[in-house]
Scaffold this active site. Structure first.
Site, PDB file in Angstrom:
ATOM      1  N   LYS A 115       0.831  -1.216   0.000  1.00  0.00           N
ATOM      2  CA  LYS A 115       0.000   0.000   0.000  1.00  0.00           C
ATOM      3  C   LYS A 115       0.855   1.251   0.000  1.00  0.00           C
ATOM      4  O   LYS A 115       0.489   2.261  -0.599  1.00  0.00           O
ATOM      5  CB  LYS A 115      -0.945   0.002   1.211  1.00  0.00           C
ATOM      6  CG  LYS A 115      -2.099  -0.960   1.025  1.00  0.00           C
ATOM      7  CD  LYS A 115      -3.298  -0.587   1.868  1.00  0.00           C
ATOM      8  CE  LYS A 115      -4.456  -1.518   1.556  1.00  0.00           C
ATOM      9  NZ  LYS A 115      -5.493  -1.493   2.568  1.00  0.00           N
ATOM     10  N   LYS A 197      -3.870 -11.252  -7.265  1.00  0.00           N
ATOM     11  CA  LYS A 197      -5.117 -11.427  -6.512  1.00  0.00           C
ATOM     12  C   LYS A 197      -6.251 -10.603  -7.149  1.00  0.00           C
ATOM     13  O   LYS A 197      -6.007  -9.479  -7.588  1.00  0.00           O
ATOM     14  CB  LYS A 197      -4.856 -10.935  -5.074  1.00  0.00           C
ATOM     15  CG  LYS A 197      -5.962 -11.179  -4.100  1.00  0.00           C
ATOM     16  CD  LYS A 197      -5.625 -10.602  -2.742  1.00  0.00           C
ATOM     17  CE  LYS A 197      -5.825  -9.089  -2.709  1.00  0.00           C
ATOM     18  NZ  LYS A 197      -5.902  -8.517  -1.362  1.00  0.00           N
ATOM     19  N   LYS A 200     -10.292  -5.146  -5.334  1.00  0.00           N
ATOM     20  CA  LYS A 200     -11.184  -3.997  -5.533  1.00  0.00           C
ATOM     21  C   LYS A 200     -10.477  -2.878  -6.277  1.00  0.00           C
ATOM     22  O   LYS A 200     -11.090  -2.100  -6.981  1.00  0.00           O
ATOM     23  CB  LYS A 200     -11.590  -3.421  -4.164  1.00  0.00           C
ATOM     24  CG  LYS A 200     -12.490  -4.297  -3.352  1.00  0.00           C
ATOM     25  CD  LYS A 200     -12.812  -3.649  -2.004  1.00  0.00           C
ATOM     26  CE  LYS A 200     -11.980  -4.252  -0.909  1.00  0.00           C
ATOM     27  NZ  LYS A 200     -12.516  -4.108   0.437  1.00  0.00           N
TER      28      LYS A 200
HETATM   29  P1  TYM Z   1     -10.542  -6.483   2.830  1.00  0.00           P
HETATM   30  O1  TYM Z   1     -11.644  -5.497   2.983  1.00  0.00           O
HETATM   31  O2  TYM Z   1      -9.436  -6.176   1.895  1.00  0.00           O
HETATM   32  O3  TYM Z   1     -11.147  -7.876   2.372  1.00  0.00           O
HETATM   33  C1  TYM Z   1     -12.248  -8.461   3.061  1.00  0.00           C
HETATM   34  C2  TYM Z   1     -12.082  -9.969   3.094  1.00  0.00           C
HETATM   35  O4  TYM Z   1     -12.023 -10.509   1.765  1.00  0.00           O
HETATM   36  C3  TYM Z   1     -10.883 -11.341   1.634  1.00  0.00           C
HETATM   37  N1  TYM Z   1     -10.391 -11.230   0.245  1.00  0.00           N
HETATM   38  C4  TYM Z   1     -10.186 -12.274  -0.569  1.00  0.00           C
HETATM   39  N2  TYM Z   1     -10.353 -13.591  -0.392  1.00  0.00           N
HETATM   40  C5  TYM Z   1     -10.075 -14.411  -1.433  1.00  0.00           C
HETATM   41  N3  TYM Z   1      -9.645 -13.962  -2.631  1.00  0.00           N
HETATM   42  C6  TYM Z   1      -9.470 -12.638  -2.863  1.00  0.00           C
HETATM   43  N4  TYM Z   1      -9.061 -12.222  -4.053  1.00  0.00           N
HETATM   44  C7  TYM Z   1      -9.746 -11.733  -1.802  1.00  0.00           C
HETATM   45  N5  TYM Z   1      -9.676 -10.377  -1.678  1.00  0.00           N
HETATM   46  C8  TYM Z   1     -10.066 -10.097  -0.418  1.00  0.00           C
HETATM   47  C9  TYM Z   1      -9.881 -10.785   2.644  1.00  0.00           C
HETATM   48  O5  TYM Z   1      -8.920 -11.758   3.001  1.00  0.00           O
HETATM   49  C10 TYM Z   1     -10.791 -10.418   3.794  1.00  0.00           C
HETATM   50  O6  TYM Z   1     -11.060 -11.553   4.597  1.00  0.00           O
HETATM   51  N6  TYM Z   1      -7.803  -5.794   6.921  1.00  0.00           N
HETATM   52  C11 TYM Z   1      -8.987  -6.418   6.406  1.00  0.00           C
HETATM   53  C12 TYM Z   1     -10.276  -6.009   7.104  1.00  0.00           C
HETATM   54  C13 TYM Z   1     -10.237  -6.182   8.578  1.00  0.00           C
HETATM   55  C14 TYM Z   1     -10.424  -7.410   9.265  1.00  0.00           C
HETATM   56  C15 TYM Z   1     -10.341  -7.073  10.656  1.00  0.00           C
HETATM   57  C16 TYM Z   1     -10.645  -8.716   8.848  1.00  0.00           C
HETATM   58  C17 TYM Z   1     -10.062  -5.207   9.489  1.00  0.00           C
HETATM   59  N7  TYM Z   1     -10.128  -5.734  10.762  1.00  0.00           N
HETATM   60  C18 TYM Z   1     -10.451  -8.057  11.622  1.00  0.00           C
HETATM   61  C19 TYM Z   1     -10.757  -9.684   9.830  1.00  0.00           C
HETATM   62  C20 TYM Z   1     -10.671  -9.359  11.213  1.00  0.00           C
HETATM   63  C21 TYM Z   1      -9.135  -6.049   4.953  1.00  0.00           C
HETATM   64  O7  TYM Z   1      -8.654  -5.047   4.517  1.00  0.00           O
HETATM   65  O8  TYM Z   1      -9.942  -6.879   4.254  1.00  0.00           O
END
Ligand code: TYM
Length: 334
Positions: A115, A197, A200
Site C-alpha cells: 500500500k 489477486k 477492488k
Molecule cells: P478487505 O476489505 O481487503 O477484504 C475483506 C475480506 O475478503 C478477503 N479477500 C479475498 N479472499 C479471497 N480472494 C481474494 N481475491 C480476496 N480479496 C479479499 C480478505 O482476506 C478479507 O477476509 N484488513 C482487512 C479487514 C479487517 C479485518 C479485521 C478482517 C479489518 N479488521 C479483523 C478480519 C478481522 C481487509 O482489509 O480486508
C-alpha cells in the site's frame, strides 16, 4: 464465550466495489459459520481512512456494505453487524496494543509495503499501524475464530503474537484467535492475470467480478477470462487461469476440484467458462435482488445499526475495562 458459544469476528473495508474474491474468500464462510458462533461482523471504516476517502462516498459505501452483509444472508438479530466507528473501544484498545507492538514487526507487513508503494504520496502513520487496529478488532471481542482470505494471514499471526505477549505479562486477558481459511476460495485471482489477486483496486475492471455486476457483465468477464493453450481442465499450478476458474466454480457449487475435473473431462474451455459464469450468477443474483429490496427499508437498516452498535459496545467495553485495569489505569468513580 458469549451465550455458551465461541466468538467469531471478521470485517471488510467499504472502499471500492466488493469483488467475488471478498465474497468467496470471506463472506461465504461467514454464512456457513454463523450458526455455530456468536458473531461480530464489522464494516471497518476506521481502517478505510488510511487511504484518502471522499467522505460522502465512504458513508454511502459503508451503508451499502452493511446492507450487503444482511442481503447475503446474515441475520442481524443473531449476528452483530455494525460500523467499527460506532464502537470507540476499537481505537482505545488499538492505542494500548500499539505500545506492545514493535516497529520491526510492522515493518515486515507485506500489505503495508504494497500500500505504501501504491500511495507513495500519503504514507501515513495509520497505514503503518493498521495491523494493530486489526488485532484490536479481533481481541476486543475475545474472538476464537476469524474467517478471512489468505492475504490477511500475516495480520492474523501478528494478532496472535500480541495476544500471547500481553497474556504473558498480565495473565489470561485475551483469547488467542485462530484464522479460518476456506479450502477453495481463500485466494481468488484476477481473471485477466491469474498471478495477481482479484482486487477492488485493480485498474483492469475485467479482472474482477464485482458483487453488483449484472448477469451479462458476469458472463462476459468469465468468457474473457485468461486461460492457456493446454486444452484440458485440470486443477494444477501449471494452469493457473483454469485453476482459478475451478476454484471459483467449486466454491460456488460446493463441489471438490476432483468432482469438477471429472465433470468437465473432455469439455472445451468455452463450455467450462459458461458453466462458471452461470454458477457465479446463481450465487450473486439473489443477493443483488435482496440488496435492492433492503435499500428501500431505511427504518429497518437504521434499527440494525442502532441496536447492533449498542450490543458491540457492551461486549467491547467488557474487554476494554479489563485491559485498562491490567495496564494500570485508575478505576472510574461511579
Ligand atoms: P478487505 O476489505 O481487503 O477484504 C475483506 C475480506 O475478503 C478477503 N479477500 C479475498 N479472499 C479471497 N480472494 C481474494 N481475491 C480476496 N480479496 C479479499 C480478505 O482476506 C478479507 O477476509 N484488513 C482487512 C479487514 C479487517 C479485518 C479485521 C478482517 C479489518 N479488521 C479483523 C478480519 C478481522 C481487509 O482489509 O480486508
Amino acid at each position: 464465550m458469549i451465550n455458551d458459544k465461541k466468538v467469531l469476528f471478521s470485517g471488510m473495508q467499504a472502499t471500492g466495489n466488493l469483488t467475488l474474491g471478498n465474497y468467496l474468500g470471506a463472506l461465504k464462510n461467514w454464512l456457513t459459520l454463523s450458526n455455530e458462533y456468536e458473531c461480530f461482523y464489522s464494516v471497518v471504516d476506521l481502517h478505510s481512512i488510511t487511504v484518502r476517502q471522499d467522505p460522502a462516498v465512504l458513508r454511502k459505501r459503508a451503508r451499502a456494505l452493511l446492507t450487503l452483509y444482511i442481503a447475503a444472508g446474515l441475520d442481524p438479530e443473531k449476528n452483530c453487524i455494525y460500523y467499527q466507528s460506532h464502537v470507540s473501544g476499537h481505537a482505545e484498545l488499538s492505542w494500548i496494543l500499539s505500545c506492545f507492538t514493535y516497529m520491526g514487526e510492522l515493518n515486515r507487513m507485506t500489505q503495508f509495503k504494497d500500500k505504501a508503494a501504491k500511495h507513495a504520496d500519503n504514507i501515513n502513520a495509520g497505514l503503518f499501524t493498521y495491523p494493530v487496529l486489526m488485532a484490536s478488532d479481533i481481541l476486543l471481542f475475545q474472538s476464537d475464530v476469524v474467517p478471512v482470505g489468505i492475504d490477511q494471514m500475516q495480520h492474523l499471526e501478528l494478532t496472535r503474537n500480541l495476544a500471547q505477549r500481553f497474556n504473558a505479562i498480565y495473565g489470561d486477558v485475551f483469547t488467542v484467535p485462530e484464522a479460518y481459511i476456506g479450502k477453495t476460495g481463500a485466494k481468488i485471482m484476477s481473471l485477466q492475470d491469474p498471478a495477481k489477486k482479484m482486487s477492488k483496486s485493480d485498474e483492469n475492471v475485467n479482472g474482477s467480478i464485482y458483487l453488483m455486476d449484472d448477469p451479462d457483465t458476469i458472463m462476459r468477464k468469465c468468457k474473457r477470462a485468461v486461460t492457456d493453450s493446454m486444452a484440458q481442465i485440470r486443477y494444477s499450478d501449471e494452469q493457473p487461469g483454469v485453476k482459478n476458474l475451478l476454484n471459483i466454480y467449486c466454491t460456488c457449487t460446493g463441489k471438490t476440484p476432483e468432482e469438477a475435473e471429472r465433470e468437465f473431462d473432455g469439455k472445451g474451455y468455452g463450455d467450462f467458462k459458461m458453466a462458471v459464469g452461470e454458477e457465479v450468477i446463481a450465487v450473486l443474483k439473489p443477493i443483488q435482488d435482496r440488496v435492492k429490496e433492503l435499500e428501500k427499508d431505511k427504518a429497518y437498516i437504521d434499527g440494525v445499526i442502532k441496536n447492533n452498535a449498542e450490543k458491540a459496545n457492551y461486549y467491547a467495553s467488557k474487554t476494554l475495562r479489563k485491559v485498562q485495569r491490567k495496564v494500570g489505569f485508575p478505576d472510574r468513580i461511579r
